[in-house]
Design a protein around this motif. Structure first.
Motif, short mmCIF file in Angstrom:
data_model
loop_
_atom_site.label_atom_id
_atom_site.label_comp_id
_atom_site.label_asym_id
_atom_site.label_seq_id
_atom_site.Cartn_x
_atom_site.Cartn_y
_atom_site.Cartn_z
N ALA A 83 54.96 16.02 96.93
CA ALA A 83 55.76 16.37 98.10
C ALA A 83 56.00 17.87 98.23
N GLY A 84 55.38 18.70 97.44
CA GLY A 84 55.54 20.13 97.58
C GLY A 84 56.49 20.73 96.56
N LYS A 85 56.40 22.04 96.44
CA LYS A 85 57.17 22.77 95.44
C LYS A 85 58.68 22.72 95.71
N ALA A 86 59.08 22.93 96.96
CA ALA A 86 60.52 22.91 97.28
C ALA A 86 61.11 21.54 96.99
N TRP A 87 60.38 20.50 97.35
CA TRP A 87 60.85 19.14 97.08
C TRP A 87 61.01 18.92 95.57
N SER A 88 60.03 19.36 94.80
CA SER A 88 60.07 19.19 93.35
C SER A 88 61.28 19.90 92.75
N TRP A 89 61.54 21.11 93.23
CA TRP A 89 62.73 21.84 92.77
C TRP A 89 64.00 21.08 93.13
N GLY A 90 64.05 20.54 94.33
CA GLY A 90 65.23 19.78 94.77
C GLY A 90 65.46 18.55 93.92
N VAL A 91 64.39 17.81 93.65
CA VAL A 91 64.50 16.62 92.81
C VAL A 91 64.92 17.02 91.39
N GLY A 92 64.36 18.13 90.90
CA GLY A 92 64.76 18.63 89.58
C GLY A 92 66.24 18.99 89.53
N LEU A 93 66.73 19.63 90.58
CA LEU A 93 68.15 19.99 90.64
C LEU A 93 69.03 18.74 90.68
N VAL A 94 68.62 17.76 91.46
CA VAL A 94 69.37 16.49 91.51
C VAL A 94 69.39 15.85 90.12
N GLY A 95 68.25 15.83 89.45
CA GLY A 95 68.18 15.27 88.10
C GLY A 95 69.06 16.02 87.11
N LEU A 96 69.07 17.34 87.22
CA LEU A 96 69.91 18.16 86.34
C LEU A 96 71.39 17.87 86.58
N MET A 97 71.79 17.77 87.84
CA MET A 97 73.19 17.47 88.16
C MET A 97 73.58 16.08 87.64
N LEU A 98 72.67 15.13 87.80
CA LEU A 98 72.95 13.77 87.31
C LEU A 98 73.06 13.75 85.79
#
Length: 159
Positions: A83-98
């Protein structure tokens, strides 16, 4: 005459749906529980601090389990169809917050709740502020993912 447009596979359709629905549902969960139910619970007639904490503990445990399932599904949808680099960063941030919320903040809040229920504390702590801060960051990250997914689904590029 054949069409030049290709019909996405079932897996691709699922991934697109996951990218839109999971952040939307997760946002609804956070808004409903963290930002509406939890603060209002303690203003209800007849709710004592111990009763409110007991209810909150169960509700937030259940919420956290649903969030973990949401993240797994979101990650699966993201990995299956890039889904692209920005999406990957967003999912990573969500995972980190969780992860932060689950592994660091929830145990601190549980210890604080135990102390309040045992009568060793008046309540309120930095753990509550940390939880609110992480929930706000998670909310913003989910909004960003939802915007990216919506833009992608209607054909606006730039991710």
């Amino acid at each position: 005459m054949t069409s030049s447009l290709q019909t996405p596979s079932t897996g691709a359709k699922w991934a697109v749906a996951a990218r839109i629905y999971i952040p939307a549902l997760w946002l609804g969960l956070i808004i409903g529980i963290s930002f509406i139910e939890a603060p209002l619970k303690f203003t209800a007639p007849g709710i004592t601090i111990p009763l409110g904490l007991g209810i909150g503990r169960r509700v937030f445990f259940a919420m956290n389990m649903v969030e973990i399932l949401f993240f797994i599904a979101l990650l699966a949808g993201s990995l299956k169809h890039g889904a692209g680099k920005a999406w990957s960063w967003g999912v990573g941030l969500v995972g980190l917050m969780l992860l932060l919320k689950t592994a660091a903040i929830r145990p601190g809040l549980s210890a604080r709740t135990d102390a309040v229920l045992a009568g060793n504390s008046d309540g309120g702590s930095l753990w509550h502020y940390a939880h609110i801060g992480v929930e706000l960051c998670l909310t913003l990250a989910l909004i960003a993912l939802l915007v990216m997914a919506a833009k992608r689904s209607i054909g606006i590029t730039g991710q």
